[in-house]
Scaffold this active site. Structure first.
Site, PDB file in Angstrom:
ATOM      1  N   GLU A 200       0.830  -1.214   0.000  1.00 58.52           N
ATOM      2  CA  GLU A 200       0.000   0.000   0.000  1.00 58.52           C
ATOM      3  C   GLU A 200       0.863   1.263   0.000  1.00 58.52           C
ATOM      4  OE1 GLU A 200      -3.328  -0.120  -0.480  1.00 58.52           O
ATOM      5  OE2 GLU A 200      -2.861  -2.231  -0.698  1.00 58.52           O
TER       6      GLU A 200
ATOM      7  N   TRP B   8       1.972   1.719  -3.497  1.00 59.63           N
ATOM      8  CA  TRP B   8       0.910   2.331  -4.329  1.00 59.63           C
ATOM      9  C   TRP B   8       0.955   3.850  -4.206  1.00 59.63           C
ATOM     10  CZ3 TRP B   8      -2.076   0.928  -8.232  1.00 59.63           C
ATOM     11  CH2 TRP B   8      -2.360  -0.420  -8.435  1.00 59.63           C
TER      12      TRP B   8
ATOM     13  N   TRP C   1     -19.489  10.516 -20.629  1.00 66.13           N
ATOM     14  CA  TRP C   1     -19.975  10.589 -19.247  1.00 66.13           C
ATOM     15  C   TRP C   1     -21.250  11.415 -19.223  1.00 66.13           C
ATOM     16  CZ3 TRP C   1     -17.468   7.089 -16.586  1.00 66.13           C
ATOM     17  CH2 TRP C   1     -16.131   6.811 -16.873  1.00 66.13           C
TER      18      TRP C   1
ATOM     19  N   ASN D 225     -11.085   2.641   2.848  1.00 68.62           N
ATOM     20  CA  ASN D 225     -10.592   2.425   1.484  1.00 68.62           C
ATOM     21  C   ASN D 225     -11.526   1.575   0.640  1.00 68.62           C
ATOM     22  OD1 ASN D 225      -8.524   2.415  -0.651  1.00 68.62           O
ATOM     23  ND2 ASN D 225      -8.432   0.235  -0.182  1.00 68.62           N
TER      24      ASN D 225
ATOM     25  N   TRP E  28     -15.897  10.810 -13.657  1.00 76.08           N
ATOM     26  CA  TRP E  28     -15.065  10.561 -12.479  1.00 76.08           C
ATOM     27  C   TRP E  28     -14.473  11.848 -11.919  1.00 76.08           C
ATOM     28  CZ3 TRP E  28      -9.969  11.982 -13.175  1.00 76.08           C
ATOM     29  CH2 TRP E  28      -9.512  12.086 -14.500  1.00 76.08           C
TER      30      TRP E  28
ATOM     31  N   TRP F 177      -9.277   7.334  -8.375  1.00 76.01           N
ATOM     32  CA  TRP F 177     -10.465   7.567  -9.210  1.00 76.01           C
ATOM     33  C   TRP F 177     -10.286   6.994 -10.604  1.00 76.01           C
ATOM     34  CZ3 TRP F 177     -15.420   8.654  -8.522  1.00 76.01           C
ATOM     35  CH2 TRP F 177     -15.801   9.055  -7.245  1.00 76.01           C
TER      36      TRP F 177
END
Length: 474
Positions: free
Chosen positions: A285, A288, A316, A351, A369, A392
């Site tokens: 993590e 990331w 969208w 999360n 988004w 996102w």
DNA sequence: AGTCGGTTCGG
DNA sequence: CGAACCGAC
């Protein structure tokens, strides 16, 4: 630079701590007097990238930093406005010859640094910039061809192989005493801010700010919960995540220290296989986080467009009514609503719920988004441009190494897996307190789940199919 | 860091 | 007839 009679500024930015702070360490080492300064922003009202919860946390951190400096015989000098102008004028007032700071790798931070560098040159000042926000800078982790990685797994493999710098020595008294921080001689500044500075008011209650609280959280997490992280972190009602995101965001703890301490735990001979796996999952993590910083560094356009060019023309939908229902947590999908209401009440979201609410916005409501990205930045205490954008785009299926577009989470089955007894849902959606938990994990077939709680605004199965068609036809 | 619908397998 | 497994999106 010689040490004799050298006055310097340390410009605090997103490194609001005294421990293992790279620029602060070298400022103390290479000077005789360090003037600690923070430059406040001057906007007011709405802001695209922040909001009351994060600003309130910032206020608490500044107050705590000021108190920690006071314990060393100093205090924080607060100024406002354009950082380059404010720093140069403070240097002129105090006779400081240099400005020390840690680089802020996001596009806004980089822009400010560029301006400072160009203005400083004409003012006879020097600046010393350090890398402090991540364990490795974007340019330290490249492919053999010298290119940035675009896929997480090879990035993480390379990241692990880069030699790690050792931690800075704990601050010696002589480096942080009043000879370095001459409190009595410091120039005046603004008072510590509160939310009224930005014409904001607080809603809900946030986690405790400040370096001391952050170190307490870090040590508590490393002392035990990290060993069960892999099994429990996805369960919404277990508070089994590290809860350190805002502390990394504001530099209340050092990412190097956190990484070093987590790695050191692996040396413990008493660990079983699942405990080792848990520590490694947590380290992944952290990587990331570094991956997303590197992506934003190399590809700043992700703040405007889909990382994957194939998906830049997705149509969208615009639907203000649906967007408002998502924002306030009244979609009629209990797990989605619970996550959104946790965010509104605390400035934090688990999360797992970030993924579910993000996929719901993009794959069930088909909304852009970027709407969700902005809303999260305005609400999250830990809002980090790089991680938020990365997350996102991951959820929307448009990003670097993102979830493939056809991997769509089903909000009903997600809650039965990650909140089986409905404890998280009932905590944040009180209307549903008396609903039997089995009913929370499937679309209601018999009218609303409870008085005052809406029917689902869409049919997940149908919207899932629409989404698959929308992406497949690109 | 998926879900769905189909098939197979065991009781 | 449900659990386990598998390929497709």
């Amino acid at each position: 630079m010689t040490r004799s009679e050298q006055i310097v500024l340390h410009w605090f930015r997103r490194d609001l701590r005294l421990t293992d702070n790279t620029a602060l360490h070298f400022a103390c080492e290479q000077s005789t007097q360090v003037i600690p300064v923070y430059i406040l922003s001057t906007w007011s009202g709405e802001h695209r990238f922040t909001g009351p919860m994060r600003q309130d946390f910032l206020c608490g951190c500044l107050k705590s930093l000021n108190a920690n400096l006071a314990a060393k015989g100093s205090r924080l000098v607060l100024r406002e406005g354009d950082p380059a102008a404010a720093l140069i004028s403070l240097a002129r007032e105090t006779g400081a010859k240099a400005i020390y700071y840690n680089r802020d790798p996001d596009p806004h931070g980089r822009l400010v640094e560029k301006r400072l560098a160009s203005e400083i040159a004409t003012n006879g000042l020097r600046s010393f910039a350090f890398d402090d926000v991540t364990v490795h800078t974007p340019s330290e982790v490249l492919t053999v061809a010298g290119q940035p990685y675009r896929i997480f797994t090879p990035y993480s493999r390379a990241w692990r192989l880069v030699p790690k710098k050792s931690l800075l020595p704990p601050p010696r008294i002589s480096e942080l005493d009043s000879r370095n921080f001459p409190g009595g001689k410091l120039p005046n500044g603004l008072p510590l801010p509160d939310l009224s500075r930005w014409a904001l008011s607080k809603e809900g209650s946030i986690i405790e700010p400040g370096e001391r609280a952050a170190r307490r959280r870090m040590n508590a997490f490393l002392s035990e919960p990290i060993l069960r992280y892999a099994q429990l972190r996805d369960l919404a009602s277990e508070e089994a995540t590290s809860r350190l995101s805002q502390d990394l965001r504001f530099g209340l703890i050092s990412p190097r220290e956190l990484h070093t301490k987590a790695v050191a735990l692996l040396e413990n001979p008493g660990l079983d296989a699942s405990e080792i796996r848990s520590i490694q999952t947590f380290l992944t993590e952290l990587i990331w986080r570094e991956f997303y910083f590197a992506l934003l560094w190399h590809y700043p356009e992700v703040l405007e467009v889909e990382f994957n060019p194939k998906f830049r023309r997705i149509p969208w939908v615009t639907n203000n009514e649906a967007l408002a229902r998502w924002k306030e947590g009244t979609t009629g999908f209990p797990f989605v609503d619970a996550g959104m209401r946790q965010l509104l009440a605390t400035g934090f979201m688990h999360n797992r719920l970030r993924m579910i609410t993000a996929m719901f916005l993009t794959k069930d409501l088909h909304l852009d988004w970027r709407e969700g990205e902005m809303f999260f930045m305005q609400k999250l205490v830990d809002g980090e441009i790089a991680s938020n954008n990365g997350g996102w785009q991951w959820s929307a299926g448009t990003g670097a190494d993102a979830a493939p577009y056809f991997r769509i989470q089903n909000p009903w089955s997600q809650s039965s897996r990650f909140d089986p007894e409905g404890r998280f849902i009932k905590r944040w959606v009180p209307e549903l307190r008396d609903v039997p938990f089995a009913s929370l994990h499937q679309p209601p077939w018999n009218g609303p789940l409870a008085r005052g709680y809406p029917m689902p605004i869409v049919d997940h199965a149908a919207e899932r199919q629409k989404c698959l068609d929308m992406f497949a036809s690109r």
